[in-house]
Design an enzyme around this catalytic site. Structure first.
Site, PDB file in Angstrom:
ATOM      1  N   HIS A 103      -8.718 -42.222 -19.332  1.00  0.00           N
ATOM      2  CA  HIS A 103      -9.309 -42.624 -18.322  1.00  0.00           C
ATOM      3  C   HIS A 103     -10.569 -43.351 -18.493  1.00  0.00           C
ATOM      4  O   HIS A 103     -11.251 -43.924 -17.436  1.00  0.00           O
ATOM      5  CB  HIS A 103      -9.291 -41.737 -17.335  1.00  0.00           C
ATOM      6  N   ASP A 136      -3.447 -38.777 -21.494  1.00  0.00           N
ATOM      7  CA  ASP A 136      -5.135 -39.186 -21.226  1.00  0.00           C
ATOM      8  C   ASP A 136      -5.994 -39.098 -22.323  1.00  0.00           C
ATOM      9  O   ASP A 136      -7.007 -38.718 -22.439  1.00  0.00           O
ATOM     10  CB  ASP A 136      -5.644 -38.059 -20.108  1.00  0.00           C
ATOM     11  N   SER A 193     -16.087 -36.820 -19.826  1.00  0.00           N
ATOM     12  CA  SER A 193     -14.798 -37.170 -20.209  1.00  0.00           C
ATOM     13  C   SER A 193     -14.815 -37.701 -21.709  1.00  0.00           C
ATOM     14  O   SER A 193     -15.542 -38.851 -21.990  1.00  0.00           O
ATOM     15  CB  SER A 193     -14.288 -38.499 -19.358  1.00  0.00           C
TER      16      SER A 193
END
Length: 504
Positions: free
Chosen positions: A91, A122, A201
């Site tokens: 992402h 992911d 992230s």
């Protein structure tokens, strides 16, 4: 088939599409006691291997699919795991048009590109165009799953900062749960109480100097509750791409039902402590179709006893039985021990991907498919379209919800939706059709967008085009001799630069 419920958390990245970005509230960290010397990780030498990723993205427009899409961007983290191999979250780089990598302590930005991307777990692997400035940097080693209550530290570039940030936390849960990036996939997940904010992230979670996870999402409704992708998922991704392509996860293709209720256990002949979970449904055309049946009792998978909650014991931790399948690939076989009508038997299922399930996953890096005709816009139903239009029609909602369990996918490759009716004299006084599923065109049942396009643009123009929507008694009727003129007029009036796109 596993539960396709929405993810419980929002992925952590800055301003990405479909709400994967999270705005988890910043919260002051309470001071933690120093780690014992024996577990102190040598993080200082690896800071340079943890990079800041800057992504410029372009998000497709599913309401006006002929347009290029909206530009956006965000910041994430990645880390070096091998020669010109930077691991991060999918992402962080989804829908990216430009990627730049910055090394800790350096102002220089290095252009990068995606080598492999796996939206279902992911994760993504990047490489820079010129690896020379990175030579000599330490490669981070992938470790094992951390134990409950053990300490970890998260390193990254949260809330868009240019300097590296380090937070500490404790492993508080190991579970099988939802990944918010696609909103349909579930894998092993590790919950920690370290502060994880937007920009973290893709960053490494370290223990004893080894990577034990990749920070990727948080829980907005709770303070300091973050999640990381554990190493079994990371290792599976790296193994999958060894042949040069990513082949996606496979699924067992059953729905399980916990057997806690004493009356149910008695009905199926199980004792109070007998293992086993009820097979509530078998996915049509899935790996277990023809192998298992509804109301079978699944008691073991690959020799691992399945308890009444559907859990098995792996490496000293109780996890969902699907974790066995998670570590397998297409073509691998799974041994299943079941009880059917009171008889114990052994079954074998061969795992395979299940493409129709893609209907429920958010898609990235693809252009929306559509076709136009006389001011009407037709698009295939999927999660992206559903999210963009928020359909209220109950028939459309039902088709979406039961696309697999009612085997609709066997007859209809696409569920074609009339998403818009642009104002034009040809369609004046035609209402209540937008947002409906197309049942037939000129008497022929619609099974795909490509077929609908061919029916709307035939070699020989019919006297009338008759378009019937599901649940609407009166069809849309367009005179054949006015259809082409109406199509050209609406394209001109609404600035539609492209009449159709049948491929992603």
């Amino acid at each position: 088939m596993r539960n396709k419920s929405l993810a419980i958390g929002l992925a952590i990245a800055s301003a990405f599409s479909f709400g994967t970005a999270s705005a988890q509230q910043s919260h002051p960290l309470a001071p933690l006691a120093p780690l014992p010397d024996k577990v102190a990780p040598p993080v200082n030498g690896i800071y340079s291997s943890i990079v800041r990723i800057e992504a410029a993205t372009q998000v497709p427009n599913y309401r006006e699919p002929w347009k290029a899409g909206n530009f956006s961007g965000g910041i994430g983290t990645g880390f070096l795991i091998g020669p010109n191999k930077f691991l991060t979250n999918a992402h962080v780089v989804s829908n990216a048009r430009r990627l730049l990598i910055t090394v800790h302590g350096s102002p220089q930005k290095h252009p990068a590109r995606i080598v492999h991307i796996a939206h279902d777990c992911d994760l993504a692997l990047l490489e820079v165009e010129d690896f020379t400035p990175f030579k000599g940097m330490e490669f981070l080693e992938i470790g094992l799953v951390p134990k409950l209550e053990s300490q970890v530290r998260v390193i990254g570039y949260p809330v868009g900062g240019n300097r590296i940030s380090v937070t500490r936390g404790v492993v508080s849960r190991i579970d099988f749960s939802s990944y918010s990036h696609t909103r349909s996939d579930q894998h092993l997940i590790v919950q920690i109480d370290a502060a994880i904010n937007p920009g973290n992230s893709g960053g490494p979670v370290l223990q004893n100097g080894r990577v034990v996870g990749v920070a990727f999402q948080g829980l907005r409704s709770a303070d300091n509750t973050g999640y990381m992708i554990p190493t079994p998922v990371v290792k599976r991704f790296l193994t999958d791409i060894k042949d040069g392509q990513y082949d996606h996860y496979v699924d067992l293709g059953i729905s399980e039902f916990a057997l806690f209720n004493p009356a149910m256990r008695k009905k199926f002949g199980l004792g109070p402590n007998s293992p086993g979970v009820l097979v509530a449904a078998v996915t049509p055309d899935g790996p277990c179709d023809g192998v298992l049946e509804d109301n079978d009792i699944l008691t073991a998978i690959n020799g691992n006893a399945v308890d009444a909650a559907g859990n098995i014991l792996i490496d000293g931790e109780k996890v969902n039985l699907n974790e066995i399948v998670e570590r397998k690939f297409a073509g691998d076989q799974i041994k299943l021990q079941i009880i059917r009508n009171g008889e114990t038997m052994e079954k074998v299922a061969t795992l395979k991907p299940f493409p129709p399930a893609r209907m429920y996953a958010v898609q990235y890096g693809v252009n929306p498919r559509f076709t136009t005709f006389a001011g009407m816009v037709f698009q295939p139903l999927d999660r992206n379209l559903y999210a963009a239009h928020n359909f209220k029609n109950t028939r459309v909602r039902r088709l979406f919800a039961h696309y697999i369990d009612e085997e609709i996918f066997k007859e209809r490759k696409d569920i074609v939706i009339l998403t818009r009716m642009l104002s034009d004299p040809v369609t004046t006084h035609v209402s209540n059709h937008a947002g409906r599923a197309i049942e037939s065109i000129n008497g022929e049942k619609v099974t795909s967008l490509e077929q609908a396009h061919q029916l709307l643009h035939p070699t020989t123009t019919p006297e009338f085009f008759v378009i019937k929507c599901e649940g609407v008694e009166r069809p849309i009727i367009v005179p054949g001799n006015k259809a082409k003129e109406a199509s050209e007029r609406t394209m001109r009036n609404y600035g539609i630069s492209q009449a159709y796109r049948l491929e992603e």
